[in-house]
Structure formats: C-alpha cells, structure tokens
Design a protein around this motif. Structure first.
Motif, PDB file in Angstrom:
ATOM      1  N   THR A 221      -8.914  -3.533  20.953  1.00  0.00           N
ATOM      2  CA  THR A 221      -9.146  -3.728  19.519  1.00  0.00           C
ATOM      3  C   THR A 221     -10.556  -4.263  19.273  1.00  0.00           C
TER       4      THR A 221
ATOM      5  N   PRO B  18      -3.984  -1.563  16.624  1.00  0.00           N
ATOM      6  CA  PRO B  18      -3.172  -0.344  16.751  1.00  0.00           C
ATOM      7  C   PRO B  18      -1.674  -0.655  16.774  1.00  0.00           C
TER       8      PRO B  18
ATOM      9  N   GLN C 166       3.059   0.249  12.434  1.00  0.00           N
ATOM     10  CA  GLN C 166       1.866   0.829  11.809  1.00  0.00           C
ATOM     11  C   GLN C 166       0.608   0.062  12.181  1.00  0.00           C
ATOM     12  N   ALA C 167      -0.500   0.779  12.230  1.00  0.00           N
ATOM     13  CA  ALA C 167      -1.781   0.128  12.519  1.00  0.00           C
ATOM     14  C   ALA C 167      -2.138  -0.769  11.337  1.00  0.00           C
TER      15      ALA C 167
ATOM     16  N   THR D 119      -9.333  -2.739  13.726  1.00  0.00           N
ATOM     17  CA  THR D 119      -8.035  -2.089  13.526  1.00  0.00           C
ATOM     18  C   THR D 119      -7.101  -2.420  14.674  1.00  0.00           C
TER      19      THR D 119
ATOM     20  N   HIS E 197       1.186   1.842  22.098  1.00  0.00           N
ATOM     21  CA  HIS E 197       0.268   1.367  23.112  1.00  0.00           C
ATOM     22  C   HIS E 197       0.987   1.082  24.426  1.00  0.00           C
TER      23      HIS E 197
ATOM     24  N   VAL F  55      -4.255  -4.845  24.538  1.00  0.00           N
ATOM     25  CA  VAL F  55      -4.462  -4.325  23.189  1.00  0.00           C
ATOM     26  C   VAL F  55      -5.586  -5.108  22.497  1.00  0.00           C
TER      27      VAL F  55
END
Ligand SMILES: [Zn+2]
Length: 330
Positions: free
Chosen positions: A241, A289, A271-272, A287, A294, A237
């Motif tokens: 990102t 995610p 929430q993102a 951001t 994911h 992630v």
C-alpha cells in the motif's frame, strides 16, 4: 514476574555453569559473539515456564496459553523467513539490542524461537523409544551436557541428543541424525513442525484470523490521540500500500482514525478504501486493497495472517495421554 525469576534462576545452571566456549573466559570489556544464544537464552526460556508448571505455580492450561503467546509472537515476525536463530544469536549485539522500526523484518528472537526449538526437540525426544530406561526428554539432554563439566559447543548438544535417543530423531523428520535436525531447525528458516508435535502430545491447535493490524502487516501505536505506524512488515499489504514507519493514519474513507480500534471500525473486508495519511507534514492518499483478495494472491507471506490458540485435547488414545502426562503432568 514469576516467569522472569524462574528464567534468571535457571541461568545459574544454564550460562553460569553450562556456557558456550566463546564465553570462557568471559571478557566483560567487549561485545562477545556466539551463535548459541538460541540454546542458552532459548532453552532457558523454554524451561522458565516449564518450572512454573512443574512446581504447580501454574496449571497446564495456563502453561499452554503462555506457549500459544510465544508461538504467536514468532509467527508475527517476518524476519524468521530470512534469519535463523543461530544468525540472530550472532548478531545480538548489532541487531537485537539495537532495535528499530525494521527489527521485526531483519531478525527473529533467539529467546522466543529458541524456546520453540527447545519445545520441538523435547517433544520429538519424547516420541523416541525408551530402550529400557526412562523416556528420552530434553531434561536428559541437559543432564548429559551438565555432566560434561566444561564449556560446550553445538556439537556437544548434538552428541547429547544422540546419547539420549540413540535411534535418532523420529522418522517423520526425514533426517537420520540429531545433528542434521539441529542444522535444519537452528540454522534454517523453515517453519518448525509445531502443530504436528503438539498434536502428538495431546494439545489441540486452533487457528483464527489475526487482528486487522497484523493481517495488514503493520504495527501501530495510538499514544496522544494520533494513530501512528511503528513498523511495516516485509511482503505485507501495508508495504504494498506504501505505508512507512512514522506515518500518521488520518482517515479511512473519510472517517477519522485516532485509536487502533478505529481502523477495524471503518475497515471494509470486500472493497478497496482510500487511506489518508500524513508523512513529514504532507498529506497523502493511499489505496488500501481488498484484504481477502490479497490473501489469495499467493505472494510470499511475511507475518502469518492467523493467530493460534492451544487447548488440551480430549479423548486421547493411551499413548498420547501418557506422553502428555509425562510432559505436562496433565
Ligand atoms: Zn536470559
């Protein structure tokens, strides 16, 4: 420290006497390349804690706690999907001993994963029939190699395994010879069958979500009151990102980040969130995610999103109880 002393002491046998053909004679003036450090360092790492257990310096509970630590270290290394322990061994001089922010992606430790190969072989051997003598084990293999009284290569290890358990590896491995099994575990990058082997030896495997940084796929340092990225894991992630090594994490959704714990404090599972970072004196907003989504998107996993804990299972059947007793004296 006891583990280190035990490790170096065992080297008197494994490396000083038993040594790879490439190290005979050893030329101290230059780098020496071998594919067999998974055996010489890895198996020595397997035996260092085994000896602490066998000499009662630690108990079985402590032993399996050390083992779970090793397993978690390997699981947190995405490089294990690209690199076999044999390759990692050969590249020791150019990678392992020259670590940088990409090391976790680019290699795997022949110490830790090598010790797990040793563990898997030992537990597999212990599933094989005794054929009139003692139960096969890695001890027997080490003794056979010792008795060769000459520098060894991988084929010698395969032969010693075959001599120790002539019927070949247990059927569930799907291979017929120990040489093939070595090929898979030492030269391949598939996950080792740790959970099932430990289960058959009376050790219970519990997985739980890893700490946030590991689930994000990032290694962080927070020296001096600023939170900095040390390494970004491949296919993580953090990578998607857009984070890079040496980025400073400033704020998450407007909340200041200074310590590793702050990230978990302000992080939101569902929430993102916007992540303010500083890179080369420039402020950037990224951001972050939703982690849960994911995890389900099915992209290749770099680091495992889980950590494991091991416990001694209870109410064992007679065979498993005996196997564990022979292995852990417990
Ligand atoms: Zn060593």
């Amino acid at each position: 420290l006891l583990g280190l002393i035990s490790h170096e002491y065992f080297h008197t046998w494994n490396v000083k006497r038993l040594k790879p053909v490439e190290f005979a004679p050893y030329d101290y003036t230059q780098e020496n390349y071998t594919r067999m450090l998974w055996f010489f360092e890895g198996f020595t790492s397997y035996y260092d804690d085994q000896f602490l257990l066998r000499t009662s310096l630690i108990d079985a509970k402590t032993y399996i706690r050390l083992l779970s630590k090793t397993i978690n270290q390997v699981q947190a290394t995405p490089g294990r999907h690209q690199y076999s322990v044999a390759q990692a061994s050969f590249d020791a001089w150019t990678r392992y001993y020259r670590p940088d922010e990409n090391t976790a992606n680019a290699t795997v430790s022949y110490y830790t994963k090598g010790s797990l190969v040793g563990l898997c072989l030992d537990l597999s051997l212990r599933q094989c029939p005794a054929e009139g003598k003692a139960t096969p084990s890695l001890d027997g293999v080490m003794l056979r190699l010792w008795q060769l009284d000459r520098p060894i290569e991988e084929a010698d290890i395969a032969q010693a395994l075959q001599a120790e358990a002539p019927g070949g590896p247990p059927a569930w491995t799907g291979v017929r010879s120990w040489a093939e099994l070595l090929q898979t575990w030492v030269h391949g990058t598939d996950e080792l069958p740790l959970q099932s082997l430990l289960g058959a030896a009376g050790v219970h495997w519990i997985s739980k979500p890893a700490p946030l940084a590991q689930r994000l796929g990032v290694r962080l340092g927070d020296a001096g009151g600023s939170l900095k990225v040390q390494a970004v894991m491949r296919h993580s992630v953090a990578e998607s990102t857009g984070l890079s090594a040496s980025d400073e994490l400033i704020a998450l959704d407007g909340w200041r980040l200074r310590k590793s714990d702050d990230l978990a404090l302000w992080h939101h599972e569902h929430q993102a969130q916007s992540l303010l970072i500083c890179r080369d004196q420039a402020m950037l907003t990224l951001t972050l995610p939703v982690l849960a989504a994911h995890a389900q998107s099915g992209q290749p996993k770099g680091t495992s999103g889980e950590t494991i804990a091991l416990t001694l299972a209870e109410n064992l059947d007679a065979q498993t109880a005996q196997r564990r007793h022979q292995w852990l004296k417990s």
